[in-house]
Design a protein around this motif. Sequence first.
Motif, PDB file in Angstrom:
ATOM      1  N   THR A  18      12.611  -3.800 -30.038  1.00 21.56           N
ATOM      2  CA  THR A  18      12.302  -2.477 -29.506  1.00 21.56           C
ATOM      3  C   THR A  18      11.950  -1.534 -30.651  1.00 21.56           C
ATOM      4  N   TYR A  53      15.743   4.822 -30.349  1.00 22.67           N
ATOM      5  CA  TYR A  53      17.198   4.931 -30.513  1.00 22.67           C
ATOM      6  C   TYR A  53      17.599   6.178 -31.294  1.00 22.67           C
ATOM      7  N   ALA A  83      21.053  -0.844 -24.378  1.00 22.52           N
ATOM      8  CA  ALA A  83      20.144  -1.320 -25.418  1.00 22.52           C
ATOM      9  C   ALA A  83      19.422  -2.579 -24.969  1.00 22.52           C
ATOM     10  N   ARG A 115      13.537  -0.066 -23.939  1.00 31.10           N
ATOM     11  CA  ARG A 115      14.959  -0.132 -24.250  1.00 31.10           C
ATOM     12  C   ARG A 115      15.758  -0.846 -23.159  1.00 31.10           C
TER      13      ARG A 115
END
Length: 276
Positions: free
Chosen positions: A69, A74, A84, A127
Amino acid sequence: ILFFTTKGKVFGAKAWEIPETSRQAKGQALVNLLNLEQGEEIRSILPLDKNGGGKNLIMATALGIVKKTPLFQYENLRTSGLIAIRLRSGDALVSAHITKGDDHIIVVTKKGKAIRFPEANARPMGRATSGVAGMRMEEGDVVISMEVFPSKLPKVSDKRRKVFRDVLTISQRGLGKRTPVKFFPIQRRAGKGVKAAVVNERTGNLSAAVMVNEKMEQVIITSKGGQVIKLPLKNIPQLGRATQGVILMRFANKSDSVAAAAVLEKATEEEIPPIE
């Protein structure tokens, strides 16, 4: 700082929010900082540096799933946590690493198999997705480690200086070795991998697999019974993939086994305390 848990969640906390204490202090319980559920354990802790050159974040699960990702997804996380990676039933997050976009990945299982592939083999995903197959394993096998390393060794002007990238493997019965990454062929993800170590009744399954390099000096091995040993990395021999290694740790209790291993980097001149 990013905290990744076995349940596939990621929590964010500012470094300054964590109280600074002495080396001997117990520290603060993570449940007081993060909204962890009962039975949820931290698997990876990653510092998020906007100037560190990181591009992606890659994760691996116990059942061999990998997911990449973009790192920017994040940023500005809350202590309440976000998903996540979506985990399948019976799966758990094993490891998370920051990558630079052209790194290589190596995944190691408890039965001594490993697969190495370029991170480009895993396409970037959102995500809250489940990822793709990173390694196909035989029944009863699980992933114990995933490591990230540059595709090429750094060039050094001083030829006397040794530069290496080894996979340190340690089995339940305390046998271990270092295997250079060049011995692991580059494959495509979702393969069955190759042998990383010989696993049998004498060795037990693999308990730890850690990437080590010339900047590291000491290895600390801890047993499930609380026994600890510290030894120089240079004392662990470099051996091929199809070997079981040498004895690194002997147990006071014969029923004891290796629980975890950690490596310590060499102290710089600034870190060496003055002699009084």
